[in-house]
Write an enzyme that holds these catalytic residues in place. Structure first.
Site, short mmCIF file in Angstrom:
data_model
loop_
_atom_site.label_atom_id
_atom_site.label_comp_id
_atom_site.label_asym_id
_atom_site.label_seq_id
_atom_site.Cartn_x
_atom_site.Cartn_y
_atom_site.Cartn_z
N ASP A 184 48.28 -29.87 23.86
CA ASP A 184 48.26 -28.86 24.79
C ASP A 184 47.71 -29.49 26.08
O ASP A 184 47.07 -28.79 26.89
CB ASP A 184 47.36 -27.63 24.37
N GLY A 226 33.32 -28.06 12.76
CA GLY A 226 33.39 -26.58 13.24
C GLY A 226 35.11 -26.19 13.32
O GLY A 226 35.22 -25.12 13.64
N THR A 227 35.79 -27.02 12.73
CA THR A 227 37.23 -26.69 13.18
C THR A 227 38.06 -26.68 11.91
O THR A 227 38.89 -26.50 11.49
CB THR A 227 37.96 -27.55 14.10
N ARG A 274 32.08 -34.18 8.26
CA ARG A 274 32.70 -35.28 9.14
C ARG A 274 31.67 -36.40 8.77
O ARG A 274 30.48 -36.38 9.13
CB ARG A 274 33.07 -35.28 10.78
N SER A 322 73.97 -40.54 49.56
CA SER A 322 72.50 -40.38 49.45
C SER A 322 72.19 -38.89 49.89
O SER A 322 72.52 -38.00 49.39
CB SER A 322 71.91 -41.28 50.60
N ALA A 375 34.60 -38.60 23.02
CA ALA A 375 35.15 -39.86 22.93
C ALA A 375 36.68 -39.51 22.61
O ALA A 375 37.48 -40.36 22.85
CB ALA A 375 34.68 -40.50 21.50
N ASP A 385 44.91 -30.99 26.95
CA ASP A 385 43.48 -31.02 27.38
C ASP A 385 42.84 -32.41 26.96
O ASP A 385 41.61 -32.45 26.85
CB ASP A 385 42.73 -29.60 26.95
C1 LIG Z 1 34.77 -35.35 15.73
C2 LIG Z 1 35.76 -34.86 16.62
O1 LIG Z 1 36.89 -35.28 17.13
N1 LIG Z 1 35.73 -33.32 16.51
C3 LIG Z 1 36.56 -32.55 17.34
C4 LIG Z 1 37.00 -31.43 16.65
O2 LIG Z 1 35.62 -30.63 16.05
P1 LIG Z 1 35.07 -30.92 14.90
O3 LIG Z 1 33.77 -29.63 15.13
O4 LIG Z 1 34.53 -32.15 14.64
O5 LIG Z 1 35.94 -30.18 13.94
O6 LIG Z 1 37.81 -30.49 17.25
C5 LIG Z 1 37.12 -29.86 18.45
C6 LIG Z 1 38.08 -29.22 19.19
O7 LIG Z 1 39.23 -29.58 19.58
C7 LIG Z 1 36.78 -31.21 19.45
O8 LIG Z 1 36.15 -30.62 20.57
C8 LIG Z 1 35.81 -32.12 18.63
O9 LIG Z 1 35.65 -33.23 19.48
MG LIG Z 2 44.19 -30.05 22.77
#
Ligand SMILES: CC(=O)N[C@H]1[C@@H](OP(=O)(O)O)O[C@H](CO)[C@@H](O)[C@@H]1O
Ligand SMILES: [Mg+2]
Length: 528
Positions: free
Chosen positions: A238, A489-490, A495, A102, A360, A240
């Site tokens: 990552d 936005g990404t 969407r 131990s 969400a 977050d």
């Molecule tokens: C519907 C959805 O899940 N959108 C995501 C996604 O953004 P969009 O702008 O929808 O591509 O990526 C973001 C960054 O990670 C996140 O903050 C967000 O919640």
């Molecule tokens: Mg992330």
């Protein structure tokens, strides 16, 4: 205990073995016992001679095994290997032998035995350990073995009928001692040793128990059992984002589409349970009798000495409608809505004394403003009522635990676990706070996603207006329907999100809206 050793050892075999326990200071010398088979004895004699007792040492099984300097232990460990084998033959089940000291210094080591149940060695057998460990020479050792065999009516056999599971801690002396134990086990005819490698002591006990119960018994089975008995948390690459999930015992949602037995507790549900916990503490501080299900009185938390605590949950349009209803109507909290993206939610949450924000998809945290944090700190010491001080302390602890720079899955897990424990809830009970409305999220490729301009809350299309009109018409066809579209936005997509009272309807509505986007906002490629 009275009587000479000779008297004690001539007691009938049915007497309690603890009577022999008192003989640990003396050496067992009776020749009256029946001998083991000659070949068994020869093997034992040969092997035991390799592990002579160190001079001038006296061993005692103690509370849970032998423990001393590792250099003194080979003979003891060999002999405990023999005893573990005898115990296995006697019980016709596997036993365990653990090499560990131990927390003690690294040059020490120790040995303890596990009974077939997975528990500690039966105390009735402890005297045998002492007697074997202290037998001064090989012949004496053999006589004690013979005595145990006779007394416990152990049938040694040709077939391997005894099994001993061996394990050790990470001490450098461990490997050699496991080897000594193995030689002890296998010096008893009909017994085999299984080296389980490095394990914790409780793991070895668990492995022995499982092995004897005929269930998977490896180290990885141990970890599976532990992890399977939790429901699960999932964090993104990552760390977050955080969601929880579990697989319910039976599938009860009646959905006939693709089989999905997984229940997801997403960012909305995390926000809901955090909201429930925090409003509960604020009610205590407010001295309020209102319960969280009393929406009419729960709306405002006016805390004596501070005033009204501005408290809200910040969501986006992607929050499931059922979560928004629950947070507003059952918890009685303000819900603020922002465009998608943590930067928007965070900024909004900063406007409150306490702001919970979650997307969400699991991005989110809790923010406390500085003035309220300081007030809580003071209140945790200065409030007259112990109950009020305690509520303030809980909020101070939350304030310290959550990462207020940005959403953080690791601190989020701790926070969820703390709140579940405080509530006394299982994950299933948490899940049952409200039932998500069926939803579907899809995406559509268009030539230029910038042609779609939404209202600030992203729930409606401002341009092209024909698209919003068409969406409204489509939504009108579904009971409890809700749908919106927005340029990502990404990603280079539009969407589409839809909710309805059944999964089939949500799927159909999302699909219909995709077709509208395709036709009215420059879709590319095949029609969705
Ligand atoms: C519907 C959805 O899940 N959108 C995501 C996604 O953004 P969009 O702008 O929808 O591509 O990526 C973001 C960054 O990670 C996140 O903050 C967000 O919640
Ligand atoms: Mg992330």
């Amino acid at each position: 205990m009275q009587g000479s050793l000779a008297q004690r050892i001539s007691l009938p075999a049915c007497c309690h073995p603890l009577l022999i326990h008192t003989a640990r200071d003396c050496w067992y010398t009776s020749a009256a016992l029946e001998m083991m088979e000659l070949e068994d004895k020869d093997l034992l004699r040969k092997q035991a001679a390799l592990f002579p007792l160190p001079k001038g040492v006296k061993f005692s099984y103690g509370t849970a095994g032998f423990r001393t300097d590792a250099a003194l232990l080979p003979s003891t460990v060999f002999r405990m290997g023999v005893l573990a084998a005898l115990r296995s033959l006697c019980t016709k089940r596997a036993t365990g032998l653990m090499i560990t000291a131990s927390h003690n210094p690294v040059h020490e080591n120790g040995v303890k035995l596990a009974d077939p149940s997975g528990g500690m060695l039966n105390v009735a057998w402890e005297p045998y350990s002492d007697m074997l460990a202290n037998a001064p020479d090989v012949e004496n050792f053999l006589q004690i073995v013979e005595h145990i065999v006779k007394r416990e009516n152990i049938q040694s056999g040709n077939a391997a009928s005894g099994e001993v599971l061996l394990a050790r801690d990470t001490r450098p002396s461990g490997e050699a001692l496991v080897s000594a134990a193995r030689q002890g086990v296998e010096a008893v005819r009909g017994t085999v040793a299984h080296d389980m490698g490095v394990l914790t002591t409780p793991q070895l006990h668990w492995v022995v128990r499982s092995f004897n119960n005929g269930v998977p018994a490896s180290e990885s089975d141990y970890f599976h059992q532990l992890s399977d008995s939790f429901r699960c948390a999932s964090i993104d690459g990552d760390a977050d984002r955080l969601v929880y999930f579990y697989i319910p015992e039976k599938h009860e949602d009646g959905y006939s589409g693709p089989v999905c037995t997984l229940h997801l507790l997403d960012g909305d549900k995390i926000a809901a349970i955090f909201g429930l916990f925090i409003i509960g503490q604020l009610h205590i501080l407010a001295g309020s009798k209102s319960s969280v299900s009393d929406a009419t009185t729960a709306h405002k938390a006016v805390v004596p000495g501070y005033g009204e605590v501005k408290f809200a949950v910040v969501q986006t349009a992607y929050a499931n409608g059922a979560s928004t209803n629950y947070i507003k109507q059952v918890l009685g909290l303000e819900v603020a809505t922002t465009p998608t993206g943590v930067k928007h939610l965070h900024k909004k949450a900063e406007q409150y004394d306490i702001g919970i924000y979650f997307e969400a998809n699991g991005h989110g945290t809790i923010l406390f403003n500085e003035i309220f944090s300081q007030w809580l700190q003071d209140a945790s010491v200065q409030q007259k009522e112990a109950e009020h001080r305690q509520a303030a302390k809980r909020l101070v602890a939350v304030n310290e635990m959550v990462n207020q720079a940005v959403g953080d899955a690791l601190s989020g897990i701790l926070m969820v676990e703390v709140v579940l424990r405080y509530q006394g809830w299982s994950v299933e009970q948490w899940d049952s706070m409200y039932k998500d409305l069926p939803s579907r999220q899809l995406k559509v490729k268009v030539k230029d996603r910038a042609v779609i301009i939404t209202t600030p809350d992203e729930t409606r299309v401002a341009s092209p207006s024909s698209l919003q009109e068409a969406i409204d018409t489509e939504v009108g066809k579904y009971k409890g329907g809700r749908a919106f579209v927005r340029p990502s936005g990404t990603e280079d997509v539009v969407r589409v999100y839809a909710e309805a009272s059944s999964q089939q309807s949500a799927d159909a509505l999302a699909q219909a809206v995709c077709v509208l986007v395709y036709h009215l906002a420059g879709g590319v490629g095949p029609e969705p």
